[in-house]
Design a protein around this motif. Sequence first.
Motif, PDB file in Angstrom:
ATOM      1  N   ASP A 209       0.840  -1.181   0.000  1.00  0.00           N
ATOM      2  CA  ASP A 209       0.000   0.000   0.000  1.00  0.00           C
ATOM      3  C   ASP A 209       0.883   1.242   0.000  1.00  0.00           C
ATOM      4  N   ARG A 210       1.213   1.718  -1.182  1.00  0.00           N
ATOM      5  CA  ARG A 210       2.106   2.877  -1.271  1.00  0.00           C
ATOM      6  C   ARG A 210       1.825   3.654  -2.552  1.00  0.00           C
ATOM      7  N   ASP A 211       2.026   4.950  -2.479  1.00  0.00           N
ATOM      8  CA  ASP A 211       1.970   5.784  -3.667  1.00  0.00           C
ATOM      9  C   ASP A 211       3.401   6.130  -4.064  1.00  0.00           C
ATOM     10  N   GLU A 212       3.535   6.948  -5.086  1.00  0.00           N
ATOM     11  CA  GLU A 212       4.873   7.257  -5.601  1.00  0.00           C
ATOM     12  C   GLU A 212       5.762   7.906  -4.545  1.00  0.00           C
ATOM     13  N   SER A 213       5.166   8.655  -3.620  1.00  0.00           N
ATOM     14  CA  SER A 213       5.972   9.325  -2.605  1.00  0.00           C
ATOM     15  C   SER A 213       6.578   8.356  -1.612  1.00  0.00           C
ATOM     16  N   ARG A 214       6.078   7.098  -1.583  1.00  0.00           N
ATOM     17  CA  ARG A 214       6.564   6.118  -0.605  1.00  0.00           C
ATOM     18  C   ARG A 214       7.402   5.032  -1.262  1.00  0.00           C
ATOM     19  N   VAL A 215       7.668   5.153  -2.543  1.00  0.00           N
ATOM     20  CA  VAL A 215       8.450   4.135  -3.236  1.00  0.00           C
ATOM     21  C   VAL A 215       9.928   4.505  -3.137  1.00  0.00           C
ATOM     22  N   THR A 216      10.581   3.971  -2.126  1.00  0.00           N
ATOM     23  CA  THR A 216      12.007   4.211  -1.941  1.00  0.00           C
ATOM     24  C   THR A 216      12.824   3.056  -2.472  1.00  0.00           C
ATOM     25  N   TYR A 217      12.311   1.834  -2.308  1.00  0.00           N
ATOM     26  CA  TYR A 217      13.003   0.623  -2.747  1.00  0.00           C
ATOM     27  C   TYR A 217      12.091  -0.175  -3.678  1.00  0.00           C
ATOM     28  N   PRO A 218      12.653  -0.781  -4.717  1.00  0.00           N
ATOM     29  CA  PRO A 218      11.829  -1.662  -5.550  1.00  0.00           C
ATOM     30  C   PRO A 218      11.359  -2.861  -4.740  1.00  0.00           C
ATOM     31  N   LYS A 219      10.283  -3.444  -5.177  1.00  0.00           N
ATOM     32  CA  LYS A 219       9.633  -4.501  -4.405  1.00  0.00           C
ATOM     33  C   LYS A 219      10.546  -5.698  -4.178  1.00  0.00           C
ATOM     34  N   TRP A 220      11.340  -6.045  -5.178  1.00  0.00           N
ATOM     35  CA  TRP A 220      12.196  -7.225  -5.047  1.00  0.00           C
ATOM     36  C   TRP A 220      13.247  -7.020  -3.960  1.00  0.00           C
ATOM     37  N   GLN A 221      13.691  -5.779  -3.753  1.00  0.00           N
ATOM     38  CA  GLN A 221      14.662  -5.523  -2.689  1.00  0.00           C
ATOM     39  C   GLN A 221      14.021  -5.638  -1.312  1.00  0.00           C
ATOM     40  N   LEU A 222      12.783  -5.178  -1.174  1.00  0.00           N
ATOM     41  CA  LEU A 222      12.107  -5.261   0.114  1.00  0.00           C
ATOM     42  C   LEU A 222      11.958  -6.707   0.565  1.00  0.00           C
ATOM     43  N   PHE A 223      11.690  -7.595  -0.367  1.00  0.00           N
ATOM     44  CA  PHE A 223      11.485  -8.994   0.007  1.00  0.00           C
ATOM     45  C   PHE A 223      12.800  -9.723   0.269  1.00  0.00           C
ATOM     46  N   LYS A 224      13.926  -9.094  -0.006  1.00  0.00           N
ATOM     47  CA  LYS A 224      15.199  -9.670   0.412  1.00  0.00           C
ATOM     48  C   LYS A 224      15.250  -9.807   1.939  1.00  0.00           C
ATOM     49  N   LEU A 225      14.549  -8.918   2.620  1.00  0.00           N
ATOM     50  CA  LEU A 225      14.506  -8.981   4.080  1.00  0.00           C
ATOM     51  C   LEU A 225      13.891 -10.290   4.556  1.00  0.00           C
ATOM     52  N   MET A 226      12.794 -10.702   3.913  1.00  0.00           N
ATOM     53  CA  MET A 226      12.144 -11.948   4.311  1.00  0.00           C
ATOM     54  C   MET A 226      12.962 -13.155   3.864  1.00  0.00           C
ATOM     55  N   GLU A 227      13.640 -13.034   2.724  1.00  0.00           N
ATOM     56  CA  GLU A 227      14.456 -14.154   2.243  1.00  0.00           C
ATOM     57  C   GLU A 227      15.615 -14.431   3.192  1.00  0.00           C
ATOM     58  N   ILE A 228      16.294 -13.374   3.620  1.00  0.00           N
ATOM     59  CA  ILE A 228      17.437 -13.595   4.512  1.00  0.00           C
ATOM     60  C   ILE A 228      16.957 -13.956   5.921  1.00  0.00           C
TER      61      ILE A 228
END
Length: 628
Positions: A209-228
Amino acid sequence: MSREPDIDGRTPDRFLEPPEDSEDSDSDLDEPSIDDFDISESSSGPSLITQIEGNLDLETQLLRYLDQGLSPEEAVGKLDLYTGNVPFWSLEKNWYKLDEEDAARLFLYRSLSSSKDYAIEDELKDGAAERLGLNDVVTENTIERISEEVEAQIGPDVSHRLREIVEQLEDNDEIVTLPAATADGRGEPELVLISREMRKLAYQFIQLDRDESRVTYPKWQLFKLMEIAGLCNIHPNDAEASLRFLPYFYYRDAPGFKALWNQLREYDTFELRKMYLAALERIIMVLDEYGYLPDRSDLAMDLTNLMWYGRHSTEKDEDGKRLDRDDIPHEDQPIGVEGVDQKAGSAFAFQIASISLANVEMPVTLAAKSIQRRGNIEHQIDEMLTYAKHYVEPDVVCMDGGFYGRGMQNCLEEHDLKFISRLRARPPAIIDNLKEAAIHYDLDYNAAGYDVRLGEVVPESEAESWLITMPSKKRIERAETGTEDKGNWEVYYTNLDPEEFGGLEIGRRYRQRWTIETAYRLMKHDFTAKSASELRSQREFIANMAFIYNAMWMASNVTYAVENDRPVKDDQGRYPFTANQFMVAMLLDMEDIDVGEVRDLSVRSNIVREVFGDGYPFLLEGHPEFEN
C-alpha cells in the motif's frame, strides 16, 4: 591540441578541458571524415584523436570505428571524449584507481557490452584494459559503482543515446556489432533462473500500500529482508544489518523491515490472508501444470507451533503455576501466543493451522492461517477444507490431536468426509481396556465403537466412529520394551470401519501424513523468520511467507526435473535441490526484476474469486478470530 603523455604515461589533465576558443570559434563547420585518421596498431595503447574542428559526436565516432572493424574496446579506446554533446570532460576526479578519462571509457564500454560485470572484469584482465587505455584493472564491484557515479554526474540523456547506438548496431548488418554472449560456463545457474521466476509469480500478489511518494526501494529488494530472515532464522528487523554484507548493498542503502511492513500493516488480517492464498495458488498452479497436483488426494490437517520470542509474563499464581492466558496482560503475552514445551530457546509459540496434500510426491501446503483461540475448532476445519477443495477432491482427512473433538466430527460429517485423527493427551478410559485385551490376546490391533460427541462407547451395530489401538513400530524401536508395554501402542479416532478398511491399514494411512511433519520441521529451519511481534497480522505474515517459500522450493524442483527429463526425487527420496540451496540462490540473486503488483486479486486468483466472491465465507464476524 595534441595529446602529449605525461612522464608516467597518463593523459595530461588539459586533454579533458575544452579548448578556450570552443564557444566563439568561427571556424569551418564542414564535418571531416574519421576515415582520414590513423587507426593502425603500430603505436602502443590507444591513439586518441586530437580536438578537431566541428568535432564529431560520440555516436558518429563509435559507429565509424566499429564499421572499420575495431573491437568495442578498441573503438572506445580511440574516442575523442570531448565531443561538445557529452560532458565527460567535466567529471569529478573521485574514482578508485581510475581518473576521469578512465572512468568515462569504462562507463562507455560497460554500456555497450552485453557481458555481466564479473565477465567484464575478466575481459579487462585479458587485455581489454590496455585496448581501452585504462591504467589499471578493477573488480566487478568497482565497475558497477563507478558506472553508476558517472551516469549520475553526466545525466540520464547519455544513457539514452548509448541505447540508441546499440539499437543501430543491432539493425545494421554491415556494421560490426558486439559479440553475442556465449556459454562460457559462468552463466547463471538454472536454479537461480527458476527461483527468479518463482519470486515474480508469488510476490506480485503481495500488495504494498504505497503511492509514488513512498516508493524508496523496488519490491524485489524489500522482500530480500524476508528471504534472509527465513534462510537464517532471524528476526526480520535484524535482516537489514545482514543485507549490508551482501556485495550488492556495499554502496547502497539496504531497506529495513519497516519499509516493507509499514506498507502491509494497513491491511486487515482478512485482506492479508487473501494475498497469501493468491500467492500460494500461483505456485501450486506450477505443480498442476507439470502434473503434480492430483484430482483426488488424502489431506493432512495440522496445528503447528512456531516459536515466539517476544516479551511474556513470568507471573505465577499462589500455587506456583503459570497464570492462565486470560489473566495475563495483553502487552505481556498477546492473544494467540501460548506457553509450550521448551524448544529452541523459547517457551512460547503461536499456532498455525494448515492443510496439505498427503501420500503424494510433492506434499505441498494448500493453505495456512494463524489461530487466535483453540475454541470453536470446527471453524478452522471448515475454513481449511474450503481452501483445499478448491484444488483437489478430498479422500481421507488425517488430523493431528489438536483437532480431536465433537466440533471436528460435526464439521467433517457436514462435508461428508472420512477422517482419521490422533487423540489428545487424555484419551478415554476405554483405551486402557482395548490395549490390555490386545496384549493379552496378542492382537495386531483392537477397536471399539465410540462417539466423541457422546463421550461413551456405542454398540458395535450402531457405531459410526471407532477408537483403534495398535503397536507403534517407531516407539518399539526406540524403547527397551515391546508390545507388552501399553505406552508403545498408538491410538486413532476415525469414521473408517476397521472391519471394512482394516485396522492396520487405517494406521498406515494416517502415518503417511508424517512426511508432512518432516516437511514442517524443514520449513521451520530453512524458511521461517523469527517473530517477537504482538501483532497477529505480522505473525501470520511471517508464517505464510514460510509456507509460500516451501511451495516455491517444491515448484522449483519440479520445474527443473521436468525440463531436464530427470526424476523429481532420486532413489533416496532427495530432490534435485535442497531447501537451503533454493533460499541461497534466491537471496543472492540481485537481478533487478520487475515484480509488478496485482491490485485486483479476484481477476488473477481463482481462489480469491471463487471462495471470497461473496465476502468472508465462514460467518466469523465478531469472532475472537479477528482480534489483534
